[in-house]
Design a protein around this motif. Structure first.
Motif, PDB file in Angstrom:
ATOM      1  N   VAL A  34       0.879  -1.157   0.000  1.00 28.78           N
ATOM      2  CA  VAL A  34       0.000   0.000   0.000  1.00 28.78           C
ATOM      3  C   VAL A  34       0.920   1.211   0.000  1.00 28.78           C
ATOM      4  O   VAL A  34       1.770   1.350   0.874  1.00 28.78           O
ATOM      5  CB  VAL A  34      -0.919   0.004   1.240  1.00 28.78           C
ATOM      6  N   ALA A  35       0.767   2.066  -1.003  1.00 23.99           N
ATOM      7  CA  ALA A  35       1.658   3.209  -1.165  1.00 23.99           C
ATOM      8  C   ALA A  35       0.911   4.503  -0.897  1.00 23.99           C
ATOM      9  O   ALA A  35      -0.210   4.686  -1.361  1.00 23.99           O
ATOM     10  CB  ALA A  35       2.219   3.226  -2.586  1.00 23.99           C
ATOM     11  N   ALA A 123      -4.778  -6.031   6.021  1.00 15.51           N
ATOM     12  CA  ALA A 123      -6.205  -5.709   5.884  1.00 15.51           C
ATOM     13  C   ALA A 123      -6.670  -5.920   4.443  1.00 15.51           C
ATOM     14  O   ALA A 123      -7.803  -6.353   4.204  1.00 15.51           O
ATOM     15  CB  ALA A 123      -6.470  -4.278   6.328  1.00 15.51           C
ATOM     16  N   VAL A 124      -5.788  -5.641   3.485  1.00 16.03           N
ATOM     17  CA  VAL A 124      -6.115  -5.890   2.069  1.00 16.03           C
ATOM     18  C   VAL A 124      -6.358  -7.381   1.855  1.00 16.03           C
ATOM     19  O   VAL A 124      -7.357  -7.781   1.250  1.00 16.03           O
ATOM     20  CB  VAL A 124      -4.980  -5.400   1.134  1.00 16.03           C
ATOM     21  N   TRP A 125      -5.454  -8.220   2.388  1.00 17.23           N
ATOM     22  CA  TRP A 125      -5.603  -9.669   2.203  1.00 17.23           C
ATOM     23  C   TRP A 125      -6.851 -10.185   2.902  1.00 17.23           C
ATOM     24  O   TRP A 125      -7.553 -11.049   2.368  1.00 17.23           O
ATOM     25  CB  TRP A 125      -4.373 -10.419   2.704  1.00 17.23           C
ATOM     26  N   SER A 162      -7.487   3.877   2.026  1.00 15.43           N
ATOM     27  CA  SER A 162      -7.300   4.817   3.142  1.00 15.43           C
ATOM     28  C   SER A 162      -7.837   4.225   4.441  1.00 15.43           C
ATOM     29  O   SER A 162      -7.255   4.421   5.511  1.00 15.43           O
ATOM     30  CB  SER A 162      -8.017   6.141   2.860  1.00 15.43           C
ATOM     31  N   GLY A 163      -8.941   3.494   4.350  1.00 13.09           N
ATOM     32  CA  GLY A 163      -9.494   2.830   5.527  1.00 13.09           C
ATOM     33  C   GLY A 163      -8.557   1.766   6.077  1.00 13.09           C
ATOM     34  O   GLY A 163      -8.420   1.615   7.293  1.00 13.09           O
ATOM     35  N   PHE A 164      -7.892   1.025   5.179  1.00  9.52           N
ATOM     36  CA  PHE A 164      -6.923   0.020   5.623  1.00  9.52           C
ATOM     37  C   PHE A 164      -5.755   0.689   6.354  1.00  9.52           C
ATOM     38  O   PHE A 164      -5.247   0.168   7.342  1.00  9.52           O
ATOM     39  CB  PHE A 164      -6.398  -0.788   4.443  1.00  9.52           C
ATOM     40  N   ILE A 165      -5.343   1.851   5.851  1.00  8.08           N
ATOM     41  CA  ILE A 165      -4.253   2.594   6.494  1.00  8.08           C
ATOM     42  C   ILE A 165      -4.709   3.124   7.847  1.00  8.08           C
ATOM     43  O   ILE A 165      -4.000   3.021   8.846  1.00  8.08           O
ATOM     44  CB  ILE A 165      -3.761   3.734   5.581  1.00  8.08           C
ATOM     45  N   ALA A 166      -5.927   3.700   7.883  1.00 11.00           N
ATOM     46  CA  ALA A 166      -6.458   4.263   9.133  1.00 11.00           C
ATOM     47  C   ALA A 166      -6.598   3.189  10.211  1.00 11.00           C
ATOM     48  O   ALA A 166      -6.410   3.465  11.398  1.00 11.00           O
ATOM     49  CB  ALA A 166      -7.802   4.933   8.868  1.00 11.00           C
TER      50      ALA A 166
END
Length: 175
Positions: A34-35, A123-125, A162-166
């Motif tokens: 995630v970039a 979270a992506v996986w 953005s939700g995965f980052i948050a």
């Protein structure tokens, strides 16, 4: 080829059963990152490899595969990269350190051991696996196409990324 289990609806008193024919004949391997870049929407960059279970075939991504992913990310993002990595054995190997040192634009920060909650890619996986629950595909290529489609849909939803980052509660803003 065995799908992850998920919840489903069915008639009362009857357990829904999803029949699977693949029998574990192959694996779809995914590496991704995630970039984030100041002033830009976050991105998901990934690579997929198929493992067909042949003798002598590598069971995971190699250091060269990860280096190629980082090179592609560098090309797409057009600037220096800071990578927060978990402690996967391939990420911390001597060969990987050599490949990292050969890239002056790359800085690697290690996440603490056993801290998947700090890694947005986890979270992506998890999101991807939930979307694949109870689905069956007859071939490895069909499964790979489905996974690529689902990942592509995620790429076009920067608010989801953005939700995965948050979810990590980490601050990715530059100092």
């Amino acid at each position: 080829m065995r799908p992850p289990k998920g919840r489903s609806w069915g008639p009362r008193g009857t357990t829904p059963v999803v029949k699977v024919s693949g029998g574990g004949s192959g694996t779809v391997m995914i590496a991704g990152l995630v970039a984030t870049k100041p002033g830009c929407a976050p991105r998901l960059i990934y690579r997929i490899r198929l493992r067909r279970g042949r003798k002598g075939e590598r069971k995971s991504f190699s250091e060269r595969d990860y280096a190629a992913l980082l090179d592609a990310a560098h090309q797409q993002l057009g600037g220096p990269i800071v990578v927060c990595w978990d402690n996967l054995n391939t990420h911390i190997s001597v060969k990987m350190r050599t490949l990292i040192n050969a890239r002056p634009w790359l800085t690697v920060i290690r996440l603490p051991t056993y801290a998947p909650e700090l890694n947005p890619v986890e979270a992506v996986w998890a999101h991807l696996k939930r979307s694949l629950a109870n689905l069956t595909k007859k071939t490895l290529d069909e499964l790979a196409r489905l996974i690529k489609t689902r990942l592509k849909k995620m790429q076009y939803r920067p608010q989801l990324i953005s939700g995965f980052i948050a979810k990590t509660h980490l601050d990715f803003k530059p100092p």
